[in-house]
Design an enzyme around this catalytic site. Structure first.
Site, PDB file in Angstrom:
ATOM      1  N   GLY A 115       0.761  -1.149   0.097  1.00 33.07           N
ATOM      2  CA  GLY A 115       0.047  -0.139   0.019  1.00 33.07           C
ATOM      3  C   GLY A 115       0.509   1.117  -0.175  1.00 33.07           C
ATOM      4  O   GLY A 115       2.017   0.982  -0.303  1.00 33.07           O
ATOM      5  N   ASN A 116       0.089   2.418   0.249  1.00 31.94           N
ATOM      6  CA  ASN A 116       0.706   3.724   0.099  1.00 31.94           C
ATOM      7  C   ASN A 116       1.273   3.854  -1.132  1.00 31.94           C
ATOM      8  O   ASN A 116       2.567   4.035  -1.303  1.00 31.94           O
ATOM      9  CB  ASN A 116       1.781   3.866   1.288  1.00 31.94           C
ATOM     10  CG  ASN A 116       2.191   5.478   1.190  1.00 31.94           C
ATOM     11  OD1 ASN A 116       3.339   5.774   1.281  1.00 31.94           O
ATOM     12  ND2 ASN A 116       1.177   6.266   1.680  1.00 31.94           N
ATOM     13  N   HIS A 146       4.502   1.728  -8.115  1.00 32.50           N
ATOM     14  CA  HIS A 146       3.326   0.614  -7.914  1.00 32.50           C
ATOM     15  C   HIS A 146       2.364   0.855  -9.079  1.00 32.50           C
ATOM     16  O   HIS A 146       2.057   0.033  -9.671  1.00 32.50           O
ATOM     17  CB  HIS A 146       2.532   0.880  -6.534  1.00 32.50           C
ATOM     18  CG  HIS A 146       3.218   0.714  -5.285  1.00 32.50           C
ATOM     19  ND1 HIS A 146       3.491   1.632  -4.421  1.00 32.50           N
ATOM     20  CD2 HIS A 146       3.983  -0.518  -4.796  1.00 32.50           C
ATOM     21  CE1 HIS A 146       4.112   1.388  -3.630  1.00 32.50           C
ATOM     22  NE2 HIS A 146       4.455   0.099  -3.900  1.00 32.50           N
ATOM     23  N   GLN A 192       7.709  -9.451   8.044  1.00 30.37           N
ATOM     24  CA  GLN A 192       8.782  -9.290   7.297  1.00 30.37           C
ATOM     25  C   GLN A 192       9.422  -8.061   7.880  1.00 30.37           C
ATOM     26  O   GLN A 192      10.677  -7.497   7.556  1.00 30.37           O
ATOM     27  CB  GLN A 192       8.569  -8.890   5.884  1.00 30.37           C
ATOM     28  CG  GLN A 192       7.860  -7.667   5.482  1.00 30.37           C
ATOM     29  CD  GLN A 192       7.603  -7.661   3.795  1.00 30.37           C
ATOM     30  OE1 GLN A 192       6.534  -8.330   3.552  1.00 30.37           O
ATOM     31  NE2 GLN A 192       7.899  -6.732   3.216  1.00 30.37           N
ATOM     32  N   GLN A 211      14.825  -8.753  -3.141  1.00 33.31           N
ATOM     33  CA  GLN A 211      13.364  -9.087  -2.943  1.00 33.31           C
ATOM     34  C   GLN A 211      12.830 -10.011  -4.398  1.00 33.31           C
ATOM     35  O   GLN A 211      12.411 -10.947  -4.484  1.00 33.31           O
ATOM     36  CB  GLN A 211      12.601  -8.183  -2.557  1.00 33.31           C
ATOM     37  CG  GLN A 211      11.143  -8.692  -2.609  1.00 33.31           C
ATOM     38  CD  GLN A 211       9.871  -7.646  -2.202  1.00 33.31           C
ATOM     39  OE1 GLN A 211       9.959  -7.367  -1.026  1.00 33.31           O
ATOM     40  NE2 GLN A 211       9.363  -7.027  -3.122  1.00 33.31           N
ATOM     41  N   SER A 233       9.546   5.460  -2.947  1.00 35.40           N
ATOM     42  CA  SER A 233       9.380   4.689  -2.070  1.00 35.40           C
ATOM     43  C   SER A 233       8.448   5.157  -1.133  1.00 35.40           C
ATOM     44  O   SER A 233       8.336   6.278  -0.813  1.00 35.40           O
ATOM     45  CB  SER A 233      10.737   4.223  -1.301  1.00 35.40           C
ATOM     46  OG  SER A 233      10.700   3.818  -0.246  1.00 35.40           O
ATOM     47  N   SER A 234       7.641   4.220  -0.509  1.00 37.90           N
ATOM     48  CA  SER A 234       6.982   4.841   0.678  1.00 37.90           C
ATOM     49  C   SER A 234       7.615   5.170   1.623  1.00 37.90           C
ATOM     50  O   SER A 234       7.140   6.083   2.242  1.00 37.90           O
ATOM     51  CB  SER A 234       5.863   3.534   1.047  1.00 37.90           C
ATOM     52  OG  SER A 234       5.419   2.995  -0.022  1.00 37.90           O
ATOM     53  N   ARG A 235       8.725   4.913   1.871  1.00 33.32           N
ATOM     54  CA  ARG A 235       9.442   5.466   3.011  1.00 33.32           C
ATOM     55  C   ARG A 235       9.974   6.959   2.813  1.00 33.32           C
ATOM     56  O   ARG A 235      10.590   7.689   3.546  1.00 33.32           O
ATOM     57  CB  ARG A 235      10.748   4.265   3.239  1.00 33.32           C
ATOM     58  CG  ARG A 235      10.015   3.237   3.980  1.00 33.32           C
ATOM     59  CD  ARG A 235      11.328   2.308   4.574  1.00 33.32           C
ATOM     60  NE  ARG A 235      10.475   1.137   5.354  1.00 33.32           N
ATOM     61  CZ  ARG A 235      10.324  -0.044   4.921  1.00 33.32           C
ATOM     62  NH1 ARG A 235      10.831  -0.345   3.586  1.00 33.32           N
ATOM     63  NH2 ARG A 235      10.150  -1.060   5.745  1.00 33.32           N
TER      64      ARG A 235
HETATM   65  O1  PAF Z   1       7.484  -5.109  -2.052  1.00 30.55           O
HETATM   66  C1  PAF Z   1       6.784  -5.223  -0.975  1.00 30.55           C
HETATM   67  O2  PAF Z   1       5.941  -4.265  -0.785  1.00 30.55           O
HETATM   68  C2  PAF Z   1       6.610  -6.167  -0.118  1.00 30.55           C
HETATM   69  O3  PAF Z   1       7.652  -6.873   0.228  1.00 30.55           O
HETATM   70  C3  PAF Z   1       5.756  -7.489  -0.815  1.00 30.55           C
HETATM   71  C4  PAF Z   1       6.200  -8.003  -2.182  1.00 30.55           C
HETATM   72  C5  PAF Z   1       4.281  -6.961  -1.145  1.00 30.55           C
HETATM   73  C6  PAF Z   1       5.321  -8.642   0.319  1.00 30.55           C
HETATM   74  O4  PAF Z   1       5.034  -8.138   1.406  1.00 30.55           O
END
Ligand code: PAF
Length: 276
Positions: free
Chosen positions: A27-28, A33, A57, A149, A181-183
């Site tokens: 989200g965010n 995205h 995570q 990731q 990035s959301s951050r």
């Molecule tokens: O990249 C992300 O936002 C997260 O790590 C994911 C892949 C949705 C898993 O929670």
């Protein structure tokens, strides 16, 4: 567009969709995205976006509690980008009981981000496998900003023989180079002005890799450059793209990755390098 909160309703809705493509998110949502949703759209009749902040995570001292949650705005953005389904479950839906079975990305979880964030990739791989089992997509998209990731999930799908194509997408950047990035929303005004330097340092490191300089020296000096600017670098590393191990002279497809803290905010970024 349907906004769905339960696994049962999701399965029911997707029964009519033999062919769907999936964009998992926390989200965010930002343009990075939305770019994934746009790339997903032409690949299937149904585009599913999940929005779930996955506690598994996050480390105990990380930003799970303050991670921005903006469901309504996220749904609007998904709708405008043409998503068909938003799956926004709560924690009980994803973890109705303690998660005692997990996915261990053995080698990769001990390097780079994995070394700094113990358990992080176990949490990512576990939730993504669960989400895959709920959504049952034929393809899923992941941004290359989270390069490790992407590699972990690409390998998971291959090694566990999941019938899902993993599609990487280029990092979307602000005009000054900062990776979206959301951050980034945690940054103060002066930190936001400094933040594009992470990408600038990576680009200089990339030019030096292309010029044939020794990787160890590039890593050390780029690390020092960030420290001198007031960052607290966690790693800056030249690795091969295939498995994120240190590159040998024979490796031509490389990636320079970095994680560094600016004040309280942890930022990551990377740039690929293809040697001629
Ligand atoms: O990249 C992300 O936002 C997260 O790590 C994911 C892949 C949705 C898993 O929670």
């Amino acid at each position: 567009m349907d906004v769905i909160h339960s696994v049962a309703a999701l399965r029911e809705r997707l029964q009519r969709e033999p062919n769907n493509v999936f964009v998992p998110t926390m989200g965010n949502l930002h343009d990075g995205h939305i770019q994934l949703v746009r790339l997903a759209k032409p690949r299937a009749a149904c585009t599913v976006v999940s929005i779930f902040v996955n506690r598994l995570q996050f480390g105990p001292r990380e930003d799970f509690d303050r991670y921005p949650r903006t469901l309504q705005a996220d749904c609007e953005k998904c709708r405008s980008a043409g998503a068909d389904v938003v799956f926004a479950p709560d924690e009980r839906e994803i973890y109705p009981e303690p998660q005692t079975f997990v996915v261990e990305p053995s080698a990769l979880q001990h390097v780079l981000d994995g070394a700094v964030r113990p358990g992080h990739f176990r949490g990512v791989a576990t939730v993504v496998l669960k989400l895959f089992n709920m959504v049952r997509p034929h393809a899923a998209l992941f941004g290359k900003k989270d390069y490790q990731q992407y590699i972990v999930l690409r390998d998971m799908v291959r090694q566990l023989a999941l019938p899902i194509e993993i599609i990487p997408a280029e990092t979307v950047r602000a005009p000054d180079g900062l990776a979206l990035s959301s951050r980034n929303s945690y940054l103060s005004g002066s930190e936001r002005a400094e933040a594009p330097q992470l990408h600038a340092v990576l680009m200089r490191a990339r030019a030096r890799v292309l010029a044939g300089e020794l990787h160890g020296r590039i890593e050390r000096e780029s690390h020092d450059e960030l420290s001198a600017r007031g960052w607290q670098p966690e790693y800056l590393a030249v690795r091969r793209q295939s498995d994120l191990q240190p590159a040998t002279a024979a490796d031509r497809r490389l990636v320079v990755l970095a994680a560094a803290r600016l004040g309280r905010t942890r930022l990551i970024d990377n740039v690929e390098v293809e040697l001629p």
